[in-house]
Design a protein around this motif. Structure first.
Motif, PDB file in Angstrom:
ATOM      1  N   PHE B  22      24.522  41.467  58.473  1.00  0.00           N
ATOM      2  CA  PHE B  22      23.550  40.387  58.652  1.00  0.00           C
ATOM      3  C   PHE B  22      24.250  39.147  59.210  1.00  0.00           C
ATOM      4  O   PHE B  22      25.445  38.916  58.939  1.00  0.00           O
ATOM      5  N   GLY B  23      23.506  38.370  59.928  1.00  0.00           N
ATOM      6  CA  GLY B  23      24.081  37.195  60.549  1.00  0.00           C
ATOM      7  C   GLY B  23      24.671  36.231  59.540  1.00  0.00           C
ATOM      8  O   GLY B  23      25.729  35.633  59.756  1.00  0.00           O
ATOM      9  N   LEU B  24      24.004  36.095  58.403  1.00  0.00           N
ATOM     10  CA  LEU B  24      24.474  35.159  57.381  1.00  0.00           C
ATOM     11  C   LEU B  24      25.825  35.596  56.822  1.00  0.00           C
ATOM     12  O   LEU B  24      26.721  34.768  56.585  1.00  0.00           O
ATOM     13  N   TYR B  38      24.433  33.780  66.140  1.00  0.00           N
ATOM     14  CA  TYR B  38      23.178  34.441  66.522  1.00  0.00           C
ATOM     15  C   TYR B  38      23.019  34.614  68.024  1.00  0.00           C
ATOM     16  O   TYR B  38      22.622  35.697  68.485  1.00  0.00           O
ATOM     17  N   PRO B  39      23.334  33.582  68.821  1.00  0.00           N
ATOM     18  CA  PRO B  39      23.256  33.834  70.266  1.00  0.00           C
ATOM     19  C   PRO B  39      24.220  34.927  70.716  1.00  0.00           C
ATOM     20  O   PRO B  39      23.908  35.722  71.599  1.00  0.00           O
ATOM     21  N   SER B  42      22.683  38.170  69.953  1.00  0.00           N
ATOM     22  CA  SER B  42      21.587  38.469  70.896  1.00  0.00           C
ATOM     23  C   SER B  42      22.138  38.940  72.230  1.00  0.00           C
ATOM     24  O   SER B  42      21.648  39.913  72.815  1.00  0.00           O
ATOM     25  N   ARG B  43      23.181  38.251  72.724  1.00  0.00           N
ATOM     26  CA  ARG B  43      23.751  38.652  74.020  1.00  0.00           C
ATOM     27  C   ARG B  43      24.401  40.022  73.916  1.00  0.00           C
ATOM     28  O   ARG B  43      24.283  40.853  74.813  1.00  0.00           O
ATOM     29  N   TRP B  54      15.699  46.322  62.437  1.00  0.00           N
ATOM     30  CA  TRP B  54      14.971  45.594  61.409  1.00  0.00           C
ATOM     31  C   TRP B  54      15.088  46.371  60.092  1.00  0.00           C
ATOM     32  O   TRP B  54      15.059  47.577  60.090  1.00  0.00           O
ATOM     33  N   ARG B  57      10.171  47.218  56.387  1.00  0.00           N
ATOM     34  CA  ARG B  57       9.170  46.204  56.077  1.00  0.00           C
ATOM     35  C   ARG B  57       8.759  46.275  54.612  1.00  0.00           C
ATOM     36  O   ARG B  57       8.490  45.259  53.970  1.00  0.00           O
ATOM     37  N   GLU B  63       9.503  41.966  48.327  1.00  0.00           N
ATOM     38  CA  GLU B  63      10.187  40.742  47.903  1.00  0.00           C
ATOM     39  C   GLU B  63       9.502  39.485  48.451  1.00  0.00           C
ATOM     40  O   GLU B  63      10.017  38.370  48.284  1.00  0.00           O
ATOM     41  N   ARG B  65       9.164  38.233  51.484  1.00  0.00           N
ATOM     42  CA  ARG B  65      10.023  37.440  52.344  1.00  0.00           C
ATOM     43  C   ARG B  65       9.974  38.026  53.753  1.00  0.00           C
ATOM     44  O   ARG B  65       9.547  39.155  53.950  1.00  0.00           O
ATOM     45  N   PRO B  66      10.422  37.266  54.766  1.00  0.00           N
ATOM     46  CA  PRO B  66      10.450  37.814  56.121  1.00  0.00           C
ATOM     47  C   PRO B  66      11.508  38.897  56.225  1.00  0.00           C
ATOM     48  O   PRO B  66      12.491  38.911  55.465  1.00  0.00           O
ATOM     49  N   ARG B  67      11.343  39.810  57.178  1.00  0.00           N
ATOM     50  CA  ARG B  67      12.328  40.852  57.394  1.00  0.00           C
ATOM     51  C   ARG B  67      13.583  40.229  57.966  1.00  0.00           C
ATOM     52  O   ARG B  67      13.562  39.202  58.628  1.00  0.00           O
ATOM     53  N   ARG B  68      14.713  40.946  57.724  1.00  0.00           N
ATOM     54  CA  ARG B  68      15.965  40.522  58.297  1.00  0.00           C
ATOM     55  C   ARG B  68      16.414  41.570  59.316  1.00  0.00           C
ATOM     56  O   ARG B  68      16.075  42.759  59.216  1.00  0.00           O
ATOM     57  N   ARG B  69      17.208  41.138  60.238  1.00  0.00           N
ATOM     58  CA  ARG B  69      17.684  42.075  61.263  1.00  0.00           C
ATOM     59  C   ARG B  69      19.140  42.386  60.957  1.00  0.00           C
ATOM     60  O   ARG B  69      19.971  41.488  60.724  1.00  0.00           O
TER      61      ARG B  69
END
Lengths: 859, 101
Positions: B22-24, B38-39, B42-43, B54, B57, B63, B65-69
């Motif tokens: 995960f990005g975090l 994050y950029p 993405s690149r 993803w 869902r 939970e 909350r929004p999904r994480r990638r």
């Protein structure tokens, strides 16, 4: 701003197809950040990282092949749309072209006169002007004073001087008059302009001339054939060099000189100018020595003034109260102020014309956008976004403005002569717009068009609804406002037309005015005395004999000055029997030196007496105008003689009152002295002839034999010269008529657009009319009646503005009333015709409405 | 075509290779800010060096909350990382040799 709100804001620049995923991705991480115990950043700081990511997504969206196809596709569609409506497109291109051209010329004028120094001058920032004060009215100096000043300022600057004049070059029938300047020997060193093809040094005492590069190219062969000698004012003069290419002198506000004459050359016929300290005729410039500031030069000039005035009382009256130093050359201070004032007016007018022009163009585009509503609806239904539809319309507008800018370049170059002719003062520097002026104007035109187009075109893109597909149209709702604006435009056009018409009639009336003497059928020949050896009497006799021998010439006269031509000379005399100490005991007389033929040619009416019988009469005799005689000798029983410094003058005759200096002013107190008694060579020959063919050519030929004594410079009809005595009126007339032409064009475009929109809005109504049996002509009549009402309202509005404008410019009018009914009626008729012509196209389209299509129900 | 990656990208790839999906987590592991991580992800995903998925869902909905990638390196990503590390070692070795001389 909290982190989630920032993310929502940034998501707007992410392409729509990626937006939801992008937002969810960041929100997911943001949620995880908020829930974690060891957060690597605060939520706000974390969300800031979304900025480069959103930008990356936006840029990726633009690089997408599908987006590129969209841009090129929109461009291709815009190009096709422009070609499908050639009339409207051509009109748009012309409007943009004229508007941008006007602005280009104005920018070029401001650049040439106020911003740039004249070309070919080295280190122009070191140059300055010096003269009698005040600074705003810097005045010239006499030749002896220039020499004294040059000596006094030698420690801080080099000084030179120049004066404008004309010169007659060549001999006989080939003689031409060219613009020239008289310069002191240091002139070319001071301005830093190299002189080639010769010794390059002019001398005060010897004749010599430096040619301009342009004149040298034109005349090189004949000058070389003559051994580098050229006839100037009838005298052979050595050519000492050719000025560097592009040099046109140091003053922008003068005619480009063909040559620069030494003082010795110019004063061959006027030796008194060299020694007369009171005869101020030279404009003085200087170049500061390296390291010397302009303040140091000013201080030195002030010190020189004090020293010179103290040295000789003669200086006091001729140097003025102070010598003023003005930094820079290009325009004299008075001309600079005038140029700045005119430039502001020109720029404001040009920008206004451009904005109004582009507003009209946007109106035309809006009309086309509304007309294309069904196609727009189809594109929306197929998935095109509003932004893409607006982009297509903007591309159309940009294509037209770019094309218009190219037209502007051509028009701007061809308008250069008109701009030069419109100015109230001559300009030596080139007024051709450079590419920089054109780029600024084109960029302004494109930017203004784009800015004006965004909102209305975006609104028009909303019309792409299902109702539009079915043929219904949402009413724009602003047609009345635009109709009112077009009415105002028509009214303004009418005002400008009327004002231009009044001024044109004034100029015509000036040529037909009766100033108290007869000008019709009179030709004025301007002569330049040269250094021939014959006596003035012999030259006068020869002139009269040769001119009088031409067939059709009824009378010939000679004069030192002619009313309204060549300036005026005045002499203040004291009333007989008074000491003249009281100002009321002094009379200022305008003086002329003329022969007896002068009165015959101009058919001057005499109240009493006549011309002097003999020029050698003692005491001397002169003719006075009635107003002068009444002022000098109120008691008619007393002898009419006048004591002047040169002796007693007897009144041999009194003429009727005449206007000899201004067509608008009162009768002129004047005195006509016999030219024979003055010993002057005549500067003007006037002839009366009933012939309408080219008498001027025969006169030039007949008088060319006298080139050794006098040279013919111009031959012009006298009424034309009198009409030219109203320069302000002429300039104002040219400006008003040219702006009115532009305003009419804009008004026609605006009215065309508005009527087209109205016709589209009322399409169903017209369809119903036709279905119910109305003829196409009657439908056309409905539209034209509405336009006629607009034209009548415009005439009323324009009439009010015209009344105010003509009253304000009363001083420019001559021989015509500010509220002239003929001009008003003609202008009103013109506005009606213009309006009906502009609306005829849309009206005919209304008559061709398809009742079936109009009656088809929506949905 | 081989893709050369820079130091920051290599650091992020190294974190991905160690299992931080995960990005975090990558931010914590590398200390790099979100505007870099994050950029870059993405690149790299657009270039095929990284694969993004993803999360389920159902888990996110449970939970509330929004999904994480979730990201992982592809084979090309591993190759690019290895090449970058080799390059950096050579650079560091050359610098040490020059420092001793």
């Amino acid at each position: 701003m909290n982190a989630d709100r920032l993310l929502r804001l940034l998501s707007r620049i992410v392409p729509a197809e990626r937006r939801a995923d992008w937002l969810e991705r960041w929100r997911g991480e943001l949620w995880a950040l908020a829930a974690s115990e060891r957060a690597p950043a605060t939520p706000a700081r974390f969300a800031l990282g979304a900025i480069p990511d959103a930008w990356h997504e936006c840029a990726a969206g633009w690089r997408d092949a599908a987006a590129l196809d969209g841009i090129s596709g929109d461009l291709r569609r815009a190009w096709r749309a422009v070609w499908r409506a050639p009339g409207a497109s051509l009109l748009t291109v012309l409007i943009v072209g004229v508007g941008a051209a006007a602005l280009t010329n104005v920018i070029a004028l401001v650049d040439a006169t106020l911003l740039r120094t004249p070309p070919a001058i080295a280190r122009a920032d070191e140059l300055f002007q010096i003269g009698r004060g005040p600074a705003s009215e810097l005045d010239n100096l006499s030749y002896p004073n220039v020499r004294d000043l040059a000596d006094a300022l030698r420690p801080v600057a080099s000084v030179a001087a120049y004066a404008d004049r004309s010169a007659v070059v060549g001999a006989g029938a080939n003689a031409i008059v060219v613009a020239a300047q008289v310069v002191t020997p240091e002139f070319f060193d001071v301005v830093g302009v190299p002189v080639h093809n010769g010794p390059g040094k002019l001398s005060d005492g010897e004749p010599g001339v430096v040619l301009s590069h342009r004149f040298w190219i034109e005349r090189r062969q004949e000058i070389d054939a003559a051994g580098r000698w050229i006839a100037v004012d009838g005298q052979p003069t050595p050519v000492v060099g050719v000025a560097a290419e592009g040099f046109v002198g140091v003053q922008a506000s003068s005619v480009e000189p063909a040559m620069w004459l030494s003082v010795g050359t110019a004063l061959r016929a006027e030796p008194l100018r060299r020694s007369e300290r009171g005869w101020s005729w030279l404009w003085t410039i200087g170049r500061r020595h390296p390291g010397v500031t302009i303040e140091a030069v000013s201080a030195a000039a002030a010190s020189a003034h004090s020293e010179l005035v103290t040295r000789s009382a003669l200086h006091e009256g001729t140097l003025g109260s102070a010598l003023v130093v003005v930094d820079g050359v290009g325009l004299r201070p008075a001309d600079r102020t005038e140029a700045a004032r005119l430039s502001r007016l020109f720029v404001a007018a040009a920008v206004l014309v451009l904005v109004v022009a582009l507003a009209n163009v946007v109106g035309l585009q809006l009309t086309r956008a509304i007309a294309a509503a069904p196609a727009t609806a189809m594109m929306r239904a197929l998935g095109a976004s509003r932004a893409r539809l607006v982009r297509g319309r903007v591309f159309e507008l940009l294509i037209l403005t770019v094309a218009g800018s190219l037209v502007a370049w051509t028009v701007a170059w061809s308008m250069t002569s008109f701009v030069r002719a419109t100015l109230p003062y001559p300009i030596a520097v080139s007024l051709r717009p450079e590419w920089r002026a054109f780029l600024v104007a084109a960029a302004m035109a494109t930017a203004i068009a784009g800015a004006l187009a965004i909102v209305p075109l975006a609104r028009a893109s909303r019309l792409g609804s299902i109702a539009s597909l079915a043929g219904g149209l949402a009413i724009a709702g602003r047609s009345r406002i635009t109709l009112a604006l077009v009415t105002l435009q028509l009214g303004v056009s009418g005002t400008l037309l009327g004002v231009g018409g009044l001024l044109a009639r004034s100029i015509w009336a000036a040529g037909a005015v009766d100033p108290g003497f007869e000008t019709r059928g009179v030709l004025v020949v301007t002569l330049r005395p040269s250094m021939g050896g014959r006596s003035a009497a012999a030259v006068r006799a020869d002139l009269i004999q040769r001119a009088g021998a031409i067939a059709g010439v009824d009378a010939v006269g000679l004069a030192s000055r002619v009313p309204y031509v060549g300036g005026a000379e005045t002499r203040t005399v004291t009333l007989p029997g008074t000491t003249g100490e009281n100002p009321e005991d002094r009379v200022r007389l305008t003086t002329f030196a003329v022969d007896a033929g002068f009165f015959d040619v101009l058919r001057v009416p005499f109240v009493s007496g006549g011309v002097p019988v003999s020029a050698d009469a003692m005491p001397a005799a002169a003719v006075f105008t009635r107003i002068a005689a009444d002022r000098l000798w109120p008691d008619a029983t007393r002898p009419r003689h006048l004591d002047t410094p040169s002796g007693r003058v007897q009144a041999s005759g009194v003429t009727a009152d005449m206007q000899l200096r201004s067509l608008r002013g009162p009768a002129t107190p004047a005195m006509f002295m016999p030219i024979e008694a003055t010993g002057e060579k005549p500067r003007y020959l006037i002839v009366r002839t009933a012939r309408r063919d080219d008498v001027a050519g025969e006169l030039r030929l007949a008088l060319s034999a006298l080139n050794g004594d006098v040279i013919v410079t111009r031959v012009e009809p006298y009424p034309q010269l009198i009409a030219a005595s109203l320069p302000d009126t002429q300039v104002a007339a040219r400006l008003a008529l040219s702006f009115s032409a532009v305003a009419v064009m804009l008004s026609m475009a605006g009215l065309y657009a508005v009527v087209s929109r109205r016709v589209m809005e009322r399409r169903r109504e017209f369809g119903v009319r036709l279905a119910l049996g109305a003829t196409p002509a009657s439908v056309v009549g409905v539209v034209m009646r509405e336009v006629l009402l607009v034209a009548i309202l415009a005439c009323v509005l324009g009439g009010a503005m015209f009344a105010a404008a003509s009253a304000a410019m009363r001083q420019l009018l001559f021989g015509v009333s500010p509220f002239d009914l003929q001009t008003l009626a003609a202008t009103g008729a013109g506005i009606v015709i213009i309006a009906l012509a502009a609306a005829s196209g849309p009206a005919r389209r209304a008559g061709r409405s398809d009742p079936a299509a109009a009656l088809r129900p929506p949905g | 075509m081989r893709t050369r990656i820079g130091f920051a990208t290599a650091t992020i790839f190294e974190a991905l290779a160690r299992g931080n999906g995960f990005g975090l987590d990558i931010m914590r592991e590398t200390g790099l800010p979100s505007g870099t991580v994050y950029p870059t992800l993405s690149r790299a995903e657009a270039s095929g060096l990284v694969r993004g998925k993803w999360e389920a869902r159902r888990q996110a909905d449970l939970e509330a909350r929004p999904r994480r990638r979730y990201y992982e390196l592809t084979a090309a990503g591993h190759t690019a990382l290895a090449e970058a590390l080799t390059r950096f070692r050579e650079l560091a070795g050359g610098h040490r040799a020059r420092s001793r001389s």
